[in-house]
Design an enzyme around this catalytic site. Structure first.
Site, PDB file in Angstrom:
ATOM      1  N   ASP A 180       0.637  -1.089  -0.162  1.00 12.79           N
ATOM      2  CA  ASP A 180       0.039   0.089  -0.708  1.00 12.79           C
ATOM      3  C   ASP A 180       1.017   1.080   0.221  1.00 12.79           C
ATOM      4  OD1 ASP A 180      -2.169   1.566   0.492  1.00 12.79           O
ATOM      5  OD2 ASP A 180      -2.723   1.668   2.672  1.00 12.79           O
ATOM      6  N   GLU A 193       2.846   4.961  -3.738  1.00 15.79           N
ATOM      7  CA  GLU A 193       3.365   5.930  -4.971  1.00 15.79           C
ATOM      8  C   GLU A 193       4.292   6.402  -4.477  1.00 15.79           C
ATOM      9  OE1 GLU A 193       0.655   5.696  -2.611  1.00 15.79           O
ATOM     10  OE2 GLU A 193      -1.014   4.748  -4.462  1.00 15.79           O
ATOM     11  N   ASP A 207      -9.060   3.875  -2.614  1.00 14.33           N
ATOM     12  CA  ASP A 207      -9.992   3.974  -1.296  1.00 14.33           C
ATOM     13  C   ASP A 207     -10.750   4.724  -2.112  1.00 14.33           C
ATOM     14  OD1 ASP A 207      -7.943   3.275  -0.034  1.00 14.33           O
ATOM     15  OD2 ASP A 207      -7.263   5.626   0.550  1.00 14.33           O
TER      16      ASP A 207
HETATM   17  O1  MIG Z   1      -5.512   5.291   4.223  1.00 15.65           O
HETATM   18  O2  MIG Z   1      -3.542   0.896   6.202  1.00 15.65           O
HETATM   19  O3  MIG Z   1      -5.414   2.857   0.193  1.00 15.65           O
HETATM   20  O4  MIG Z   1      -6.401   0.118   1.999  1.00 15.65           O
HETATM   21  O5  MIG Z   1      -6.977   0.111   4.323  1.00 15.65           O
HETATM   22  C1  MIG Z   1      -4.600   5.332   4.787  1.00 15.65           C
HETATM   23  C2  MIG Z   1      -4.471   1.609   6.052  1.00 15.65           C
HETATM   24  C3  MIG Z   1      -4.159   3.714   4.241  1.00 15.65           C
HETATM   25  C4  MIG Z   1      -4.835   3.514   2.410  1.00 15.65           C
HETATM   26  C5  MIG Z   1      -5.835   1.657   1.452  1.00 15.65           C
HETATM   27  C6  MIG Z   1      -6.527   1.183   2.239  1.00 15.65           C
HETATM   28  C7  MIG Z   1      -5.682   1.108   3.967  1.00 15.65           C
HETATM   29  C8  MIG Z   1      -5.595   1.892   4.519  1.00 15.65           C
HETATM   30  N1  MIG Z   1      -3.987   2.914   3.554  1.00 15.65           N
END
Ligand code: MIG
Length: 742
Positions: A367, A370, A464
């Site tokens: 995650d 980017e 998201d």
């Molecule tokens: O927004 O790890 O897109 O799926 O649950 C905070 C927490 C960071 C973004 C991800 C989301 C995940 C969340 N992360």
């Protein structure tokens, strides 16, 4: 290498351009190119491909590509004419422009992850990895950046693939002048591939020949994944597992979001909340669950955290422009970012992943890659990533003006130039790490960010989204474009991530989600629960039936992935993929084909129990039974809450498994060949579902045919010792045992 920008002249040009922009026209800047370029052509799979290359300096090499892995033999030729009257130039030291015609009848597909309908024409599309959780029509940069544009006009299709990880903006007839325009913000040059003319499937085939294809996913990853931010402790994870099994809701994977960690430190587990992680994973494994933890790139600034120290000692982290360690607010406080472009860093990361695999973790979820640097100015209204590009830049800022400096083959490089490679190179390290630990297991990696070729390392999800009908509806064209851009293994959070899902939405989303190639229910912290049983017994019953349907379809789904591996064809296909001469089919993007045989037409609006479905020519059978529907036109179709919104082409055989609780039972399950129509045919693929044996030919492929009630299975390939199981033929509601012998 840094080019200094003349601060006097650059803004003058941008002002002029600004004025032209507001007047609704685009004024072509002057060409300053004095570097090296080449034009070559080749034939790939019978399709003509032209490759243009340019670097800004006459004496430098063309840049090495990260995305292209398989090159044909190129022939140099000056007389090559480019499609769409494509032209290019260098407009500033760090800015290139491409111009091409977009005839009125031409539709635009691809460009990876776009919050858009299937046809991208009329919009501006920024490819620069961005973490922005507010998805709506105004968002033009998202997490993924895949610069393949598909131009389709009737049966004639082309692809334009701009192979550069630098930020770019694609304007697709924004000025109503019938022109496409790309601004590429790079100091280093680029390669552009013009593919075609050919059919749409051939364009995707050639693009995935160049950029590679996904592996067959491990079978368990095709099952249902249950996730939430977060199941915060040992007991709540066990509870989810117990509910799944006791309520007989099929499930393969439980996902661990960031709270499993000790203070958001990667490669740690909270001792307080997960006192016996090893036992947890092994107990879940005994119950046939796989565990997939989240792994973020940000490494917490903590002098007692060995990973942070190792990273500093060995120079694994990104730097600031003045050569210092880059630190900023990421998740859980001030953190450093590993420089995954650097091969040494990738090796280190791969080895560190042993932390997870030693616990018996089955896959990795990447995650925030980017990468997200949190924007603390907007933190009050929810955490978001900082915008990587400030405002309307006209060229790439100089390296010493950039927030991060990375290291590429011993050369320092400003982060923006290679930003779109960050998620990709993190996934490369992850994939290679998983392979190194288990050389003969197909890895499962899931990522939020990526660029062209990401499919070789990872599946993707759309980030998201929110629990809105609009966002569920948008996932269809979004995933269609993602699939046309080479990434077949993709999905969106079922039920929606942000905001609260109501029961109607949740059930409808499962009706669609069972056809997402990647099928995961996930939701944000603080939102209403959306586990299958969370709402009510009747909602639970609907969702159970739907997930069971997913598992029944696994033999067909594995066959589709097998097709993807050989041809690049996505699983979710726009209707025009199979019906290119059907004028009406080309307009449809609220339905899709799941492989060639199943038409999916989900309910995408609140409170509706029927919808208009366009059926291409031929007869179509509701997948769960009922009278066939005559295609070539649209019909109003009734779809009660909880129904499977799918129709099978007359003449198809869909191989289906019996209902199981997880893919661990797959090898014992009887397989039923469901024939739709009097005369039908289909393929049946089988392998062990986990090893790379299929690459060495260890798989079976059967061509099945039913005429009246005679069943024939013809061996196309047979080299896998299939488990002993029962096979049935089902036709017009009657089921009878059959033998699978050549
Ligand atoms: O927004 O790890 O897109 O799926 O649950 C905070 C927490 C960071 C973004 C991800 C989301 C995940 C969340 N992360």
């Amino acid at each position: 290498m840094t080019t200094t920008i003349d601060n006097e002249t650059a803004p003058i040009w941008s002002h002029a351009n600004e004025k032209a922009r507001s007047a609704g026209q685009w004024v072509r800047p002057q060409n300053i190119f004095s570097g090296r370029s080449s034009i070559e052509s080749a034939t790939i799979d019978g399709v003509k491909v032209i490759r243009l290359s340019a670097v800004p300096m006459a004496d430098t090499e063309f840049r090495r590509s990260y995305s292209v892995v398989d090159e044909p033999v190129w022939r140099g030729n000056d007389t090559i004419s480019l499609p769409f009257e494509l032209e290019w130039q260098q407009s500033l030291p760090a800015r290139w422009d491409f111009l091409f015609k977009l005839p009125e009848s031409t539709k635009c597909f691809g460009l990876g992850e776009r919050y858009s309908g299937l046809d991208l024409r009329g919009g501006r599309h920024t490819l620069c990895a961005t973490d922005d959780p507010d998805h709506d029509e105004s968002i033009d940069a998202m997490y993924q950046s895949i610069p393949l544009l598909i131009l389709a006009s009737g049966e004639e299709t082309y692809g334009l693939f701009l192979d550069s990880p630098a930020p770019q903006r694609w304007h697709l007839d924004c000025n109503l002048d019938g022109q496409g325009r790309i601004e590429l913000f790079s100091r280093h040059g680029w390669r552009l591939y013009a593919i075609g003319p050919a059919s749409l499937p051939s364009i995707v085939r050639v693009f995935t020949n160049l950029t590679g294809r996904a592996n067959l996913p491990p079978r368990w990853a095709l099952g249902y994944h249950q996730s939430r931010w977060s199941y915060p402790d040992d007991e709540s994870v066990r509870q989810i597992a117990r509910e799944m099994r006791s309520r007989k809701i099929p499930c393969d994977t439980i996902v661990l979001d960031i709270d499993y960690m000790d203070g958001y430190r990667i490669f740690t587990v909270s001792r307080e909340r997960f006192p016996n992680f090893r036992e947890l994973i092994s107990d879940l494994t005994k119950e046939d669950f796989k565990v997939v933890p989240i792994v973020d790139p940000g490494i917490k600034n903590d002098p007692n955290y060995p990973i942070f120290l190792e990273g500093i000692q060995n120079n694994y982290f990104c730097k600031t422009a003045d050569g210092k360690l880059f630190l900023d607010t990421i998740w859980g406080g001030t953190s450093a970012l590993p420089d995954f472009l650097n091969e040494k860093t990738r090796k280190w990361w791969s080895e560190k992943l042993g932390f997870y695999t030693n616990y018996g973790v089955a896959g990795i979820w990447n995650d925030m890659n980017e990468p997200t640097i949190l924007d603390m100015d907007t933190a009050a209204s929810g955490l978001k990533g900082k915008k990587p590009l400030s405002g309307e830049i006209d060229e790439l800022p100089p390296d010493d003006n950039q927030t991060l400096i990375q290291q590429l083959d011993n050369e320092k490089i400003g982060h923006l130039e290679v930003r779109n490679l960050y998620g990709y190179s993190m996934c490369q390290a992850t994939y290679e790490g998983l392979i190194a630990k288990n050389p003969d297991k197909r890895p499962f990696v899931l990522t939020r960010s990526g660029c062209a070729g990401i499919q070789r390392y990872s599946a993707i999800w759309l980030g998201d989204n929110k629990s809105f009908f609009e966002q569920m509806a948008k996932s269809v064209p979004m995933l269609l474009n993602v699939g046309l851009s080479g990434v077949a293994f993709a999905g969106a959070d079922v039920g929606g991530f942000g905001k609260d899902a109501d029961s109607d939405l949740l059930v409808r989303w499962f009706e669609l989600g069972i056809f997402y190639p990647f099928f995961r229910n996930h939701s944000s912290m603080g939102t209403r629960p959306q586990e299958p049983w969370a709402h009510s017994p009747i909602v639970e019953q609907h969702i159970r039936n739907l997930i069971e349907m997913r598992y029944r379809l696994l033999p067909y789904i594995q066959g589709l992935f097998w097709e993807h591996v050989r041809t690049g064809a996505p699983l979710m296909r726009p209707l025009v993929w199979h019906y290119p001469s059907d004028q009406f089919a080309a307009q449809v993007d609220d339905q899709f084909l799941f492989g060639s045989e199943i038409l999916v037409a989900p309910i995408l609006q609140r409170g509706k129990t029927q919808r208009l479905v366009y059926f291409p020519r031929g007869l179509w059978h509701p997948i769960t039974g009922g009278s066939p529907i005559v295609g070539g036109k649209a019909h109003m179709v009734e779809l009660k809450l909880g129904s499977v919104p799918a129709f099978v082409r007359d003449g198809a055989i869909i191989p289906m498994a019996a209902i199981m609780q997880s893919t661990a039972e797959y090898d014992r399950m009887p397989i039923t060949f469901s024939a739709y129509g009097d005369t039908a045919s289909g393929v049946y693929f089988e392998d062990d579902g986990e090893s790379f044996g299929y690459r060495e030919g260890i798989f079976n492929e059967w061509f099945l045919r039913v005429e009246r009630d005679s069943f024939k299975a013809q061996e196309v390939h047979r080299n896998y010792q299939a488990p002993k199981r029962e096979y049935y033929l089902q036709q017009q509601g009657v089921s009878k045992p059959v033998q699978l012998v050549g």
